[in-house]
Design a protein around this motif. Structure first.
Motif: not given
Length: 204
Positions: A84-98
């Motif tokens: 979707l976006d050629s400028k995205i270079g990194a993705v972090l998927h997390t599971h915090s309580v908040s």
């Protein structure tokens, strides 16, 4: 922080684990690696104990390249974001309580945030006075369907910095790992503030 691709993911995993944002083997992290490849954590790996053997390369369809490791089902959402976006270079998927609780207690498709100085940690924001919105998506085990829904809403107006999956967690991204980490940390602080305001009975 190391600039090497594998080490930057390993370092991010240790930092995120220390914050308590990825319990058990939840979450996944990735980096764009060239025009059509992504370096990503394999399924079932604890993010606080990553090594290079826990990473694999996939194409933009989410298929493993020269690896016997199993990509997480959520790989499809990572690769969708890169498409979707050629400028995205990194993705972090997390599971915090908040992030998890706030996504469940926020009705509608968007979480609005305003009047918090930490909004300026998100690229393009210069003031606390301008309200921001984070998209919320309903959770599903059908990651292909979720990726398509993200793509549809993206076309209606590009999503910025990150998105929430209801009852699941946060996807944060940036132009590189350093920016993705900054966006993740800033969003987590903002979410914690919103959640505390809810606890105090103050309408955010």
């Amino acid at each position: 922080m190391s600039n090497s691709h594998p080490q930057s993911i390993i370092d991010a995993g240790r930092w995120i684990d220390a914050q308590g944002w990825c319990p058990a083997t939840g979450g996944n992290f990735s980096l764009r690696d060239g025009a059509g490849e992504v370096l990503i954590t394999a399924s079932g790996r604890h993010k606080g104990h990553l090594c290079e053997a826990d990473l694999l390369r996939v194409d933009l369809a989410g298929a493993a390249l020269d690896s016997t490791l199993k990509p997480s089902a959520e790989t499809l959402l990572h690769t969708q974001l890169y498409q979707l976006d050629s400028k995205i270079g990194a993705v972090l998927h997390t599971h915090s309580v908040s992030a998890t609780v706030l996504s469940l207690t926020s009705p509608g498709d968007w979480l609005g945030i305003e009047q918090l100085e930490m909004q300026k940690s998100l690229s393009g924001n210069q003031t606390h006075d301008a309200a921001i919105r984070i998209a919320i998506f309903d959770n599903t085990q059908d990651m292909q369907a979720l990726a398509q829904t993200v793509a549809q809403r993206w076309q209606q107006g590009a999503l910025s910095w990150g998105l929430l999956v209801r009852g699941h967690g946060l996807y944060a991204w940036g132009r590189d790992m350093a920016e993705a980490r900054r966006h993740l940390e800033g969003l987590e602080f903002l979410f914690a503030c919103q959640l505390e305001l809810k606890r105090l009975g103050v309408a955010p």
